[in-house]
Design an enzyme around this catalytic site. Structure first.
Site, short mmCIF file in Angstrom:
data_model
loop_
_atom_site.label_atom_id
_atom_site.label_comp_id
_atom_site.label_asym_id
_atom_site.label_seq_id
_atom_site.Cartn_x
_atom_site.Cartn_y
_atom_site.Cartn_z
N GLU A 271 32.65 -68.69 18.69
CA GLU A 271 33.54 -69.61 19.39
C GLU A 271 33.50 -69.37 20.90
OE1 GLU A 271 37.52 -69.09 17.87
OE2 GLU A 271 36.89 -69.56 15.83
N LYS A 273 34.95 -68.45 24.37
CA LYS A 273 36.07 -67.59 24.75
C LYS A 273 36.68 -68.17 26.01
CE LYS A 273 37.34 -62.83 25.64
NZ LYS A 273 38.31 -63.19 26.63
N ARG A 278 47.08 -66.60 25.58
CA ARG A 278 47.34 -66.79 24.16
C ARG A 278 48.67 -67.48 23.96
NH1 ARG A 278 44.58 -63.01 20.50
NH2 ARG A 278 44.90 -63.84 18.43
N PHE A 364 42.55 -72.01 17.50
CA PHE A 364 41.47 -71.35 16.77
C PHE A 364 41.88 -70.69 15.46
CE2 PHE A 364 42.68 -68.53 20.32
CZ PHE A 364 43.20 -67.46 19.61
P1 ATP Z 1 42.16 -57.81 24.51
O1 ATP Z 1 42.86 -59.10 24.31
O2 ATP Z 1 40.99 -57.66 23.61
O3 ATP Z 1 43.09 -56.65 24.53
P2 ATP Z 1 41.92 -58.64 27.18
O4 ATP Z 1 43.37 -58.82 27.37
O5 ATP Z 1 41.11 -58.18 28.34
O6 ATP Z 1 41.56 -57.77 25.94
P3 ATP Z 1 39.97 -60.42 26.58
O7 ATP Z 1 38.98 -59.34 26.71
O8 ATP Z 1 39.86 -61.47 27.59
O9 ATP Z 1 41.42 -60.00 26.63
O10 ATP Z 1 39.75 -60.98 25.06
C1 ATP Z 1 40.64 -61.33 24.05
C2 ATP Z 1 41.47 -62.57 24.33
O11 ATP Z 1 40.65 -63.73 24.45
C3 ATP Z 1 42.40 -62.99 23.20
O12 ATP Z 1 43.56 -62.22 23.16
C4 ATP Z 1 42.67 -64.45 23.47
O13 ATP Z 1 43.79 -64.57 24.32
C5 ATP Z 1 41.44 -64.90 24.24
N1 ATP Z 1 40.63 -65.92 23.56
C6 ATP Z 1 39.99 -66.92 24.20
N2 ATP Z 1 39.29 -67.69 23.36
C7 ATP Z 1 39.49 -67.19 22.12
C8 ATP Z 1 39.02 -67.56 20.82
N3 ATP Z 1 38.19 -68.59 20.62
N4 ATP Z 1 39.41 -66.79 19.78
C9 ATP Z 1 40.23 -65.73 19.95
N5 ATP Z 1 40.71 -65.35 21.15
C10 ATP Z 1 40.34 -66.06 22.24
#
Ligand code: ATP
Length: 585
Positions: A271, A273, A278, A364
Site C-alpha cells: 500500500e 504510505k 492516523r 486501509f
Molecule cells: P511508527 O508509526 O511505526 O511508530 P512513525 O510514527 O515514524 O513510526 P511512520 O514510520 O511514518 O510512523 O509509519 C507508520 C505510520 O504510517 C502509521 O502509524 C500510519 O499513521 C501511517 N500510514 C500511512 N499510510 C499507511 C497505510 N497504508 N497503512 C498503515 N499505516 C499507514
C-alpha cells in the site's frame, strides 16, 4: 469502601519511586478491594475519573477550588491563596487548612470511595446557569467531611494532578499479581525490591492476556472486574465497542523491498504510505467519533471527516483505520504533515481550518463491522469488506491505493510511483494477517527511502555514562552559513561502535580525535573546535527551535569520518534548506 483506605495507598505510593514496589502496593490494594468498588478503584488509583481516552474533564480551575475550600472551612480565600503560594500545591494547602480547622472536632461522616467518585464525576456534566455554584457545592460537600489527607487527594484528583506516579504498565502487572498470584506462584521481596514467579511461561501468558484486553478497551475498570469474577475466562468477553478506541497496529521498518517480502511473505499487499496522521473512525448509531493514534478524541476538530464517514461508509456500526492527508485547496496537491498538524489541537475557528487545510481520508483497515469483531479475520477479507462498504470520492474519502504482488520489481515500481505522488513510501502487509492492536508484530512493514547524507562538523559532545564513561558518547553536529559561522542541527549517538574490532567508527577513535580540540568543559558537556567532519545519514529534516540552524535531523546516524573534508567544506545551511524543501517532492 472508605476513601481513607484508598488515601492510605496513595500515601504509600507517594513515598516510593520504585516501580516494582508501587506495583506490589497496588496489587495488594486490589486484593483487599470489594468487588463492587474495583472498577472505580482501577481508575482512581491513577487519579482518573474517566478512562484516558475519554475527553471529559472536570473543568474546574484552581480559583473555583479556592472558593470551595472557603465554603467548606470558612477560611478566607486570601489566606488559602497565601498557603497555596507557599506550598505550591493546592492539595497540600487544603490539607493544612483542614488540619488546623478541624483539630479536636469529630468527623461525623466518613467519606466512601463511591461518594467521592460520584460527586467528582458529576463535575463535567454540569452546564448552563448556576454551574459554578453547583460545582463549588459538590466539592465543598466532600471537603466538609474530608480528613486533611483526604482533602489533599480529592483536590489533586479534581485538578488531574494526583502525583503518585502510577503508569499503565504498573496497573497491568498489579492485576496479574493480585488475581493470578496462585497460578503463577508469585512472591515479592520488599527488602530486595524483587519479585519472583514459579511459572514464568504462565506469567507471560496472563500478562499478555491482560495487555491485549487493555489494548482493546484502554480502560482497566472492565478488565479488573472481569478477572476478579471469572479469572482468565472473563477476559474472553472483553470485546471491541464502537465509540471506545483501541490501540493502533504499527509497522516494522525494513531497508528494501526484498527484506519486506521476507517478513510478510508472498504475495503481499503493498500500500502507499501516506504522510498524514492516523485517524481511527468509530460509528455507532448516528454518531461518529474520531481518535488519533494517541487515542485523543478529535471529533470536534474534523467535522469534514465526520461527514465523509457518515455519508460514504455504509453500516450501522463500525471501527475503521485510516490516514488523513492534507492537500492544497488551490492546487489539490498533497501537503506535508507539518502543514495540517495544527488542525489536531485546534479548538476554535474550525470551519476556517476545514477550508484552509482540507484533508482526504485514506482508509486501509476495518476492525469491527455491524457488531462483529474482525480482528481475527485475514487482512484480505477485511480489505474486501472495505471495498464493498466505502463509496470513494476523491479528495474526501478513498481506499488506500494498493497492489497485491510477489514480484520485487513490481513492488519497487509501486514504491517509486508512491514517492512521485508525494507519499512517504510503502507499507507491505501480510495478506492473511490479523489486526493486532498496539503491536509492531512484523505483519506490517514500512519501507521509506533513505535520504541523502549531510557532512557536518562536530562542535560539541557529552561524556558518556556507565561503561561509556571514558568516551564521549553524544555529539553535537553543525552546518555552516554564508558567513562561515557554524549552526547546530542535532545530536548524534548512533552508528558508532563500542568495540574497536567492529567495522566502522568507534567511540574510542572519536574521543581520541576530539580530546585535543576541547575548547571548554562544563559538567559532562564539552565545546569543541569545529574541525572534525562526519557524514550523517538521517530520515528527515524538521524545523526546530532547539538548534541554532532552525532545523533538526530525525534519526541521525553517523556513517563515517570525512577526513577528506575540512570544516570549511561541510554542508551549508542552504543545502539543509534545499533538502528540507526537496524531501516533500
Ligand atoms: P511508527 O508509526 O511505526 O511508530 P512513525 O510514527 O515514524 O513510526 P511512520 O514510520 O511514518 O510512523 O509509519 C507508520 C505510520 O504510517 C502509521 O502509524 C500510519 O499513521 C501511517 N500510514 C500511512 N499510510 C499507511 C497505510 N497504508 N497503512 C498503515 N499505516 C499507514
Amino acid at each position: 469502601m472508605l476513601y481513607k483506605d484508598l488515601v492510605n495507598t496513595y500515601i504509600e505510593l507517594e513515598k516510593t519511586s520504585k516501580r516494582l514496589e508501587k506495583t506490589y502496593l497496588i496489587s495488594e490494594f486490589f486484593k483487599s478491594t470489594p468487588k463492587d468498588d474495583l472498577p472505580v478503584i482501577a481508575l482512581l488509583i491513577q487519579g482518573r475519573l474517566f478512562p484516558a481516552w475519554d475527553e471529559r474533564e472536570t473543568g474546574v480551575a484552581s480559583r473555583l477550588i479556592l472558593k470551595a475550600i472557603n465554603v467548606a472551612t470558612g477560611v478566607s480565600v486570601d489566606s488559602i491563596e497565601k498557603r497555596w503560594k507557599k506550598t505550591g500545591d493546592l492539595g497540600i494547602a487544603a490539607e493544612e487548612i483542614i488540619k488546623v480547622k478541624k483539630q479536636g472536632t469529630l468527623f461525623s461522616k466518613e467519606l466512601t470511595v463511591s461518594k467521592v467518585f460520584d460527586n467528582l464525576r458529576k463535575l463535567p456534566e454540569l452546564e448552563g446557569k448556576g454551574t459554578v455554584d453547583k460545582k463549588i457545592q459538590l466539592i465543598s460537600e466532600l471537603l466538609l467531611s474530608a480528613k486533611p489527607m483526604e482533602a489533599r487527594y480529592i483536590i489533586r484528583t479534581i485538578l488531574n494532578e494526583l502525583r503518585v506516579g502510577v503508569g499503565d504498565g504498573s496497573v497491568r502487572d498489579a492485576i496479574v499479581w493480585a488475581f493470578f498470584s496462585k497460578e503463577i506462584g508469585f512472591s515479592y521481596d520488599k527488602k530486595e525490591n524483587n519479585f519472583d514467579v514459579k511459572d514464568r511461561e504462565k506469567y507471560n501468558h496472563y500478562a499478555e492476556a491482560v495487555q491485549h484486553a487493555y489494548d482493546l478497551t484502554n480502560d482497566f475498570s472492565d478488565i479488573v472486574l472481569a478477572v476478579k469474577k471469572e479469572g482468565l475466562d472473563g477476559l474472553k468477553d472483553i470485546a471491541l465497542k464502537p465509540g471506545r478506541p483501541i490501540k493502533v497496529m504499527l509497522a516494522l521498518k525494513v531497508d528494501d523491498v526484498k527484506e519486506g517480502f521476507e517478513k510478510v511473505g508472498k504475495p503481499a499487499e503493498v500500500e502507499q504510505k501516506y504522510d498524514g496522521f492516523r485517524i481511527q473512525c468509530h460509528k455507532s448509531g448516528n454518531k461518529v467519533i474520531l481518535y488519533t493514534r494517541r487515542l485523543e478524541n478529535v471529533t470536534n476538530q474534523f467535522p469534514d471527516v465526520v461527514s465523509y464517514v457518515k455519508s460514504n461508509v455504509e453500516g450501522d456500526s463500525f471501527i475503521i483505520d485510516s490516514e488523513a492527508i492534507g492537500f492544497s485547496p488551490k492546487t489539490k496537491k498533497c501537503l506535508p504533515f507539518q502543514k495540517i498538524s495544527q488542525r489536531i489541537r485546534r479548538k476554535f475557528q474550525i470551519e476556517r481550518m476545514v477550508k484552509e487545510f482540507p484533508v482526504e481520508v485514506n482508509v486501509f483497515d476495518v476492525m469491527s463491522y455491524n457488531g462483529k469483531s474482525l480482528l481475527k479475520e485475514p487482512l484480505k477479507e477485511r480489505r474486501k469488506l472495505l471495498e464493498k462498504v466505502v463509496r470513494e470520492q476523491k479528495r474526501k474519502i478513498v481506499l488506500a491505493k494498493k497492489i497485491v504482488t510477489s514480484d520485487p520489481k513490481e513492488a519497487e515500481k509501486f514504491f517509486q510511483e508512491s514517492l512521485k505522488e508525494g507519499n512517504e513510501g510503502i507499507i507491505m502487509k501480510k495478506l492473511d494477517s490479523v489486526y493486532k492492536p498496539g503491536a509492531r508484530a512484523g505483519n506490517w512493514i514500512k519501507y521509506k527511502p533513505v535520504m541523502e547524507t549531510l557532512d557536518l562538523v562536530i562542535v560539541g559532545a557529552d561524556w558518556g555514562e556507565g561503561k561509556r564513561a571514558r568516551w564521549m558518547s553524544s555529539f553535537t553536529v553543525a552546518c555552516r552559513d554564508d558567513k562561515g559561522d557554524f549552526l547546530e542541527i542535532g545530536k548524534v549517538g548512533t552508528g558508532i561502535k563500542e568495540k574497536e574490532e567492529q567495522e566502522g567508527v568507534s567511540f574510542k577513535q572519536l574521543t581520541g580525535l576530539l580530546s585535543p580540540i576541547i575548547i571548554s568543559e562544563k559538567g559532562k558537556s564539552v565545546k569543541l573546535k569545529p574541525k572534525i567532519v562526519v557524514e550523517i545519514r538521517f530520515e528527515e529534516i524538521q524545523k526546530s527551535p532547539t538548534y541554532s540552524s532552525g532545523y533538526a535531523l530525525r534519526f541521525p546516524r553517523l556513517v563515517r569520518i570525512r577526513d577528506d573534508r575540512g570544516h570549511d567544506e561541510c554542508s551549508t545551511l542552504k543545502m539543509v534548506e534545499g533538502f528540507y524543501k526537496g524531501q516533500r517532492k
